[in-house]
Design a protein around this motif. Sequence first.
Motif, PDB file in Angstrom:
ATOM      1  N   LEU A  32      -9.406   5.580 -26.847  1.00 54.88           N
ATOM      2  CA  LEU A  32      -9.363   5.076 -28.035  1.00 54.88           C
ATOM      3  C   LEU A  32      -7.894   5.152 -28.762  1.00 54.88           C
ATOM      4  CD1 LEU A  32     -12.439   7.214 -29.800  1.00 54.88           C
ATOM      5  CD2 LEU A  32     -12.300   4.443 -29.366  1.00 54.88           C
ATOM      6  N   SER A  33      -7.051   6.020 -28.332  1.00 57.98           N
ATOM      7  CA  SER A  33      -5.553   6.215 -28.866  1.00 57.98           C
ATOM      8  C   SER A  33      -4.797   5.074 -28.198  1.00 57.98           C
ATOM      9  CB  SER A  33      -5.149   7.714 -28.454  1.00 57.98           C
ATOM     10  OG  SER A  33      -4.925   7.731 -27.157  1.00 57.98           O
ATOM     11  N   VAL A  34      -5.096   4.484 -27.101  1.00 60.47           N
ATOM     12  CA  VAL A  34      -4.480   3.353 -26.729  1.00 60.47           C
ATOM     13  C   VAL A  34      -4.793   2.227 -27.026  1.00 60.47           C
ATOM     14  CG1 VAL A  34      -3.852   2.217 -24.174  1.00 60.47           C
ATOM     15  CG2 VAL A  34      -3.956   4.813 -24.320  1.00 60.47           C
ATOM     16  N   HIS A  35      -6.331   1.992 -26.992  1.00 63.15           N
ATOM     17  CA  HIS A  35      -7.068   0.684 -27.248  1.00 63.15           C
ATOM     18  C   HIS A  35      -7.625   0.208 -28.855  1.00 63.15           C
ATOM     19  CE1 HIS A  35      -5.919  -0.703 -23.178  1.00 63.15           C
ATOM     20  NE2 HIS A  35      -6.479   0.348 -22.776  1.00 63.15           N
ATOM     21  N   ARG A  87      -3.379  -2.800 -40.446  1.00 61.61           N
ATOM     22  CA  ARG A  87      -4.822  -2.829 -40.373  1.00 61.61           C
ATOM     23  C   ARG A  87      -5.302  -2.307 -38.872  1.00 61.61           C
ATOM     24  NH1 ARG A  87      -6.772  -5.082 -44.805  1.00 61.61           N
ATOM     25  NH2 ARG A  87      -5.142  -6.385 -45.984  1.00 61.61           N
ATOM     26  N   VAL A  88      -4.170  -2.588 -37.866  1.00 64.39           N
ATOM     27  CA  VAL A  88      -4.664  -2.314 -36.381  1.00 64.39           C
ATOM     28  C   VAL A  88      -4.470  -0.905 -36.491  1.00 64.39           C
ATOM     29  CG1 VAL A  88      -3.676  -2.071 -34.037  1.00 64.39           C
ATOM     30  CG2 VAL A  88      -3.680  -4.427 -35.239  1.00 64.39           C
ATOM     31  N   VAL A  89      -3.396  -0.150 -37.059  1.00 66.89           N
ATOM     32  CA  VAL A  89      -3.603   1.277 -36.947  1.00 66.89           C
ATOM     33  C   VAL A  89      -4.600   2.002 -37.653  1.00 66.89           C
ATOM     34  CG1 VAL A  89      -1.837   3.413 -37.683  1.00 66.89           C
ATOM     35  CG2 VAL A  89      -0.801   1.314 -36.780  1.00 66.89           C
ATOM     36  N   GLU A  90      -4.949   1.569 -39.056  1.00 70.01           N
ATOM     37  CA  GLU A  90      -6.029   1.970 -39.647  1.00 70.01           C
ATOM     38  C   GLU A  90      -7.173   1.916 -38.843  1.00 70.01           C
ATOM     39  OE1 GLU A  90      -4.825   1.227 -44.312  1.00 70.01           O
ATOM     40  OE2 GLU A  90      -5.885  -0.224 -43.374  1.00 70.01           O
ATOM     41  N   ARG A  91      -7.483   0.878 -38.165  1.00 65.74           N
ATOM     42  CA  ARG A  91      -8.773   0.961 -37.427  1.00 65.74           C
ATOM     43  C   ARG A  91      -8.784   1.842 -36.214  1.00 65.74           C
ATOM     44  NH1 ARG A  91      -8.264  -5.038 -37.765  1.00 65.74           N
ATOM     45  NH2 ARG A  91      -7.407  -5.049 -36.001  1.00 65.74           N
ATOM     46  N   LYS A  92      -7.515   2.112 -35.874  1.00 69.49           N
ATOM     47  CA  LYS A  92      -7.344   3.086 -34.462  1.00 69.49           C
ATOM     48  C   LYS A  92      -7.587   4.435 -35.023  1.00 69.49           C
ATOM     49  CE  LYS A  92      -3.837   2.150 -31.671  1.00 69.49           C
ATOM     50  NZ  LYS A  92      -4.317   1.725 -30.408  1.00 69.49           N
ATOM     51  N   LEU A  93      -7.184   4.750 -36.212  1.00 66.48           N
ATOM     52  CA  LEU A  93      -7.141   6.213 -36.797  1.00 66.48           C
ATOM     53  C   LEU A  93      -8.608   6.323 -37.255  1.00 66.48           C
ATOM     54  CD1 LEU A  93      -3.917   6.259 -39.138  1.00 66.48           C
ATOM     55  CD2 LEU A  93      -4.403   7.689 -37.109  1.00 66.48           C
ATOM     56  N   GLY A 233       1.778  10.828 -35.780  1.00 66.98           N
ATOM     57  CA  GLY A 233       2.999  10.193 -35.315  1.00 66.98           C
ATOM     58  C   GLY A 233       4.030  10.941 -34.013  1.00 66.98           C
ATOM     59  N   GLY A 234       3.840  12.184 -34.401  1.00 63.68           N
ATOM     60  CA  GLY A 234       4.217  12.874 -33.081  1.00 63.68           C
ATOM     61  C   GLY A 234       5.588  13.143 -32.648  1.00 63.68           C
ATOM     62  N   LEU A 272       4.129   4.378 -35.853  1.00 60.57           N
ATOM     63  CA  LEU A 272       3.054   5.415 -35.532  1.00 60.57           C
ATOM     64  C   LEU A 272       1.958   4.837 -34.761  1.00 60.57           C
ATOM     65  CD1 LEU A 272       1.168   7.572 -37.043  1.00 60.57           C
ATOM     66  CD2 LEU A 272       0.441   5.919 -38.584  1.00 60.57           C
ATOM     67  N   SER A 273       2.005   3.477 -34.670  1.00 65.54           N
ATOM     68  CA  SER A 273       1.136   2.908 -33.502  1.00 65.54           C
ATOM     69  C   SER A 273       1.596   3.413 -32.139  1.00 65.54           C
ATOM     70  CB  SER A 273       0.840   1.412 -33.707  1.00 65.54           C
ATOM     71  OG  SER A 273       0.923   0.760 -32.670  1.00 65.54           O
ATOM     72  N   ARG A 274       2.768   3.447 -31.824  1.00 65.07           N
ATOM     73  CA  ARG A 274       3.489   3.775 -30.690  1.00 65.07           C
ATOM     74  C   ARG A 274       3.240   4.997 -30.296  1.00 65.07           C
ATOM     75  NH1 ARG A 274       8.310   2.097 -27.066  1.00 65.07           N
ATOM     76  NH2 ARG A 274       8.542   4.085 -26.106  1.00 65.07           N
ATOM     77  N   GLY A 275       3.567   6.030 -31.356  1.00 65.77           N
ATOM     78  CA  GLY A 275       3.136   7.441 -31.398  1.00 65.77           C
ATOM     79  C   GLY A 275       1.792   7.659 -30.805  1.00 65.77           C
ATOM     80  N   LEU A 276       0.890   7.082 -31.520  1.00 70.51           N
ATOM     81  CA  LEU A 276      -0.599   7.214 -31.136  1.00 70.51           C
ATOM     82  C   LEU A 276      -1.117   7.134 -29.815  1.00 70.51           C
ATOM     83  CD1 LEU A 276      -2.263   6.184 -34.542  1.00 70.51           C
ATOM     84  CD2 LEU A 276      -2.256   8.481 -33.611  1.00 70.51           C
ATOM     85  N   LYS A 277      -0.316   6.196 -29.226  1.00 74.99           N
ATOM     86  CA  LYS A 277      -0.456   5.796 -27.670  1.00 74.99           C
ATOM     87  C   LYS A 277      -0.644   7.073 -26.852  1.00 74.99           C
ATOM     88  CE  LYS A 277      -0.561   1.612 -28.089  1.00 74.99           C
ATOM     89  NZ  LYS A 277      -1.453   0.241 -27.492  1.00 74.99           N
ATOM     90  N   THR A 278       0.046   8.131 -27.038  1.00 81.28           N
ATOM     91  CA  THR A 278       0.130   9.207 -26.260  1.00 81.28           C
ATOM     92  C   THR A 278      -0.441  10.483 -26.880  1.00 81.28           C
ATOM     93  OG1 THR A 278       2.584   9.725 -26.936  1.00 81.28           O
ATOM     94  CG2 THR A 278       2.307   8.663 -24.892  1.00 81.28           C
TER      95      THR A 278
END
Length: 417
Positions: A32-35, A87-93, A233-234, A272-278
């Motif tokens: 999920l965190s990647v896709h 919107r992408v980051v909100e759906r991911k979160l 964010g990390g 934030l979206s980049r940080g969430l990948k890992t």
Amino acid sequence: MSLVDTSMPTDNEKSTPRKNAAGDFAPQLSTLSVHAGENRQKPGDSITDPIFCASTYTFANTQSVIDYIEQDQAREEYGRYGNPGERVVERKLAALEGGEEAVLFSSGMAAIVGLLMSKLNSGDEVIFFDECYHRSREFCTKHLSRFGVVTRQVPTGDYEAMAAAITPQTKLLVSESPTNPHLSCIDLERFTDLARRNGVETLIDATLATPFNLRPIAAGVDYVLHSATKYLGGHNDLLAGVVVGSTENMESVRNLRGIMGAVNGPQNVYLLSRGLKTFELRMQRHNENGQLVAEFLEEHPRVERVYYPGLSSHPYHEVAKQWMHGYGGLITFLLKDADWRETARVVDSVRIPRIAPSLGGVESLIEQPLVMSYYQCTPEERQQFGIPDNMIRLACGIENADDLIADLAQALDCAND
Ligand SMILES: *Cc1c(COP(=O)(O)O)cnc(C)c1O
């Protein structure tokens, strides 16, 4: 639209893929965190989401403006109301949290202010466990009070005191889990039971736990809040905040955010979206480092006491074990027979952690709460907040645990000379 259906349940404790009720493949947290939330095919056939540097969005002609309004079309209009990357980051979160909808804010505090302002009216009451972030409580006691909202604070973990403080005007029960810097953990069943029996809503600030370690929505909590500045964010390189809840509950939060304007710029959203990948990889390491460093500190002769929910000596260890997957990177400890100067010498002697407030990034951070956050308080206030002179807060990053331990060992030794 997206590969990963954000409505599917997640369970980070299971290592094998699960099926949801419909028999579909239900991805795990790292997937999920990647896709999650992303479109499979993106503009320019790019694998990453583009950064849309747009303050406004264009309409082809007058009729398309009218269609947008009359048909409530899903498209952008003006930057304060949303950005495609956001919107992408909100759906991911939302997917990571297992909630229906996430609303992103420009900081954790903006998220808290936005949520409370959108939910509370004059005459309403809100009850806090007293170890909550002091700025959150300050917003209520100094500012919401000016609009007729009453704030009550009860000792953290005292569910009877919280029950006794509930009145017909009470709208919301608020806690963090774990709290900062004492790492007290909330029994989410008692907390949500109490709310349900009294017809009030619940908010958990789960910044220190993250969705990797705690699942408040699954436990029936109405609103989960994070300072995404920290673990989400990390990388200690951005400020952001998020509230997750039901689509119905989030509507007024999103509307108020559009008026407040506490939104992120598109570059910040990309970070934030980049940080969430890992996210999952980082949390695994934060949990490992936290546990190993806490165990090292607890055995050290110069350490009087360690607050870490993963240690059996912690007063909330049993609650933490029941509710948490791991215990995070934050450790608070007291030095034996040390005044504030000697404590500062240990802080000044470490070579890897940097002296700074905050937590949850890849770099370890260290601070003496007396100096960093409570310097202007009276000794009586510090005693009331539980901040002794010999307290150190260490936010373990993702460095090698042996290196961190060796560094702390030399700092504790050299400050002893
Ligand atoms: C940092 C923090 C906040 C505030 O978040 P910002 O992003 O700094 O505004 C709120 N709650 C907790 C538990 C935090 O650690």
